[in-house]
Structures are given as C-alpha cells and as structure tokens.
Design a protein around this motif. Structure first.
Motif, PDB file in Angstrom:
ATOM      1  N   GLN A  81       1.577  11.554   3.325  1.00 49.19           N
ATOM      2  CA  GLN A  81       1.405  12.304   4.565  1.00 49.19           C
ATOM      3  C   GLN A  81       1.895  13.731   4.339  1.00 49.19           C
ATOM      4  O   GLN A  81       3.069  13.974   4.096  1.00 49.19           O
ATOM      5  N   THR A 120       3.892  -3.124   7.626  1.00 48.08           N
ATOM      6  CA  THR A 120       5.219  -2.605   7.927  1.00 48.08           C
ATOM      7  C   THR A 120       5.489  -1.452   6.975  1.00 48.08           C
ATOM      8  O   THR A 120       5.519  -1.647   5.755  1.00 48.08           O
ATOM      9  N   PHE A 121       5.694  -0.283   7.553  1.00 47.78           N
ATOM     10  CA  PHE A 121       5.906   0.910   6.756  1.00 47.78           C
ATOM     11  C   PHE A 121       7.389   1.090   6.442  1.00 47.78           C
ATOM     12  O   PHE A 121       8.262   0.779   7.267  1.00 47.78           O
ATOM     13  N   GLY A 122       7.666   1.630   5.264  1.00 48.81           N
ATOM     14  CA  GLY A 122       8.992   2.125   4.972  1.00 48.81           C
ATOM     15  C   GLY A 122       9.198   3.461   5.672  1.00 48.81           C
ATOM     16  O   GLY A 122       8.260   4.024   6.239  1.00 48.81           O
ATOM     17  N   LYS A 123      10.433   3.962   5.623  1.00 47.26           N
ATOM     18  CA  LYS A 123      10.742   5.217   6.308  1.00 47.26           C
ATOM     19  C   LYS A 123      10.211   6.435   5.566  1.00 47.26           C
ATOM     20  O   LYS A 123      10.221   7.533   6.102  1.00 47.26           O
ATOM     21  N   TYR A 144       0.893   5.429   0.906  1.00 50.44           N
ATOM     22  CA  TYR A 144       0.242   6.500   1.653  1.00 50.44           C
ATOM     23  C   TYR A 144       0.996   7.807   1.416  1.00 50.44           C
ATOM     24  O   TYR A 144       2.202   7.816   1.202  1.00 50.44           O
ATOM     25  N   PHE A 174       4.871   7.135   1.816  1.00 53.00           N
ATOM     26  CA  PHE A 174       5.239   5.893   2.488  1.00 53.00           C
ATOM     27  C   PHE A 174       4.685   4.701   1.715  1.00 53.00           C
ATOM     28  O   PHE A 174       3.530   4.716   1.278  1.00 53.00           O
ATOM     29  N   PRO A 215      -1.320   9.907   7.651  1.00 54.66           N
ATOM     30  CA  PRO A 215      -1.195   9.146   6.399  1.00 54.66           C
ATOM     31  C   PRO A 215      -2.551   9.006   5.710  1.00 54.66           C
ATOM     32  O   PRO A 215      -3.547   8.666   6.344  1.00 54.66           O
ATOM     33  N   GLN A 253       0.837  -1.176   0.000  1.00 53.40           N
ATOM     34  CA  GLN A 253       0.000   0.000   0.000  1.00 53.40           C
ATOM     35  C   GLN A 253       0.886   1.244   0.000  1.00 53.40           C
ATOM     36  O   GLN A 253       1.996   1.218   0.525  1.00 53.40           O
ATOM     37  N   PHE A 295      -4.388   7.092   2.577  1.00 55.00           N
ATOM     38  CA  PHE A 295      -4.253   5.955   1.662  1.00 55.00           C
ATOM     39  C   PHE A 295      -4.333   6.434   0.216  1.00 55.00           C
ATOM     40  O   PHE A 295      -5.226   7.204  -0.156  1.00 55.00           O
TER      41      PHE A 295
END
Lengths: 113, 113
Positions: free
Chosen positions: B37, B102-105, B35, B88, B43, B33, B45
């Motif tokens: 921000q 689990t999000f990336g940075k 997102y 993200f 965040p 997914q 979607f």
C-alpha cells in the motif's frame, strides 16, 4: 486493466446520519468484500458477499451495517447511524473465484463529525 | 480468533540496502497473501503462497511461507525509492471454507535516497 471503482472518494457526514458507500466491482468477479482501515492502522475485514447474500461478517459488522447488490453492477455498504469511530477508509474488493487474489478499489474516506 | 502479527512496524533503510518483514499467524493458514500500500493508496496484491515451505520471487522481492504454514517473510534486495510503502501480509485460515482474510498491521518501509 479492469478496476474496482468506489464513490465517493471522500464522504463527510454528521454523527447519527446514514451513509451509503458505493462500489462497482470488476464485471466478471463473483465475490465481493468490504474492508475498513482506520488511519495508520491495519486493514480490517468487514463482510464478504457471494451469490446475493452475506458469506461471512466480522464482529465489526454489527446491526448498523448492511450490504446490498441492488443491480448487476453496484455493491453498497450502508451505515445506518454513524458514530465518530466509524471514521476510516473503506475499501471494496472483488475477486473471480476461490484462490484468486482480491482487487481493491481506491477506497472512500469517511469522516464523521 | 485468528491473529496475524507482523514485524517490524517501521523500517528505514538507505537505498540499496536490503529489507525484510516477518509475519506470524496464531493459527495454521490455508494460504498467505502479501499486499503493498503506497501512501494514500489502496492495497495492491503482490503474491499468494499456498504450499508449505514455498518460496516465490518477483524480481528483487522474495517471499517465503514456513513449513508449518504459520509464518511468512518478504525480503527485498537492494531497495529502491519506488519500494516505499506499507507491506501487509494477510492470512486465510485453514479449513471451514472461510475466506476471511486477516491482515497484519503492516511494515512501513522508508527508503532514504
């Protein structure tokens, strides 16, 4: 459009105190989540909640954390004895069913002094 | 545990230039997914990719999911100032009924007018 609402927008608490962050998910949503985002960093999963129980939790979600859905609308995150490193933005999210996107609230900025 | 890496961390572009952010997971994903921000926001979607090799477009945004379902990219054509924010990716692990994103940075995009 329905929104996830979170209160308060900003919470300032002394270290060691208990804090409760509140969320009202979108009304027909079934899955609820809490995430944390330390300033300038990535969003981190804390816990998921479905059918009145925790589905999954991360390593961050230790014994100091708890979640509740005390009635049909609210979803709360409690931190029993706050630490300085708990300072972060806390986001609540909800979704309808499997495979549907999560909708995030505006977040609560928690500042621990 | 699962890790999601995202590059670059920052990207500054002139308005009208293209922008791409890349996401790579340490494990095969069920879906990924994306997102957005905005500064001070939550965040939001954008899209979900499920199928191997999937490509989806939203106006000037093009999303790709790799054949191995371990990497993804977001490409913005002809950036505008309204594209400013942090993008993200968030991966959902394959199997085991987990919905722990689990999000990336994130990649912080700045657009210079």
């Amino acid at each position: 459009e329905p929104e996830v609402t979170q209160t308060p927008s900003h919470q300032v608490t002394q270290m060691g105190q208990e804090v409760i962050l509140r969320c009202v998910p979108i009304s027909n949503h079934l899955y609820f989540y809490w995430y944390r985002q330390i300033l300038g960093q990535k969003v981190e999963f804390l816990v998921s909640f479905y059918n009145n129980e925790i589905s999954e939790k991360s390593e961050i979600f230790d014994d100091q954390f708890s979640v509740e859905r005390p009635d049909g609308s609210n979803f709360t995150l409690k931190i029993r004895s706050t630490k300085l490193e708990d300072s972060a933005m806390y986001f609540c999210a909800s979704r309808t069913t499997w495979g549907q996107p999560q909708h995030f609230g505006d977040g609560t900025r928690l500042s621990i002094l | 545990g699962q890790q999601v890496m995202q590059i670059p961390q920052y990207q500054h572009v002139q308005e009208g230039e293209d922008f791409t952010t890349y996401c790579n997971s340490s494990t095969t994903l069920s879906n990924i997914q994306w997102y957005k921000q905005r500064p001070g926001g939550h965040p939001v979607f954008l899209i979900q990719l499920v199928k191997s090799g999937e490509v989806k477009k939203q106006k000037r945004l093009t999303f790709q999911f790799g054949e191995a379902k371990k990497n993804s990219s977001l490409h913005i054509t002809a950036t505008q100032t309204t594209d400013v924010g942090t993008y993200f990716c968030a991966g959902l692990p394959r199997g085991a009924g987990s919905y722990q994103l689990t999000f990336g940075k994130g990649t912080k995009l700045s657009v210079i007018p």
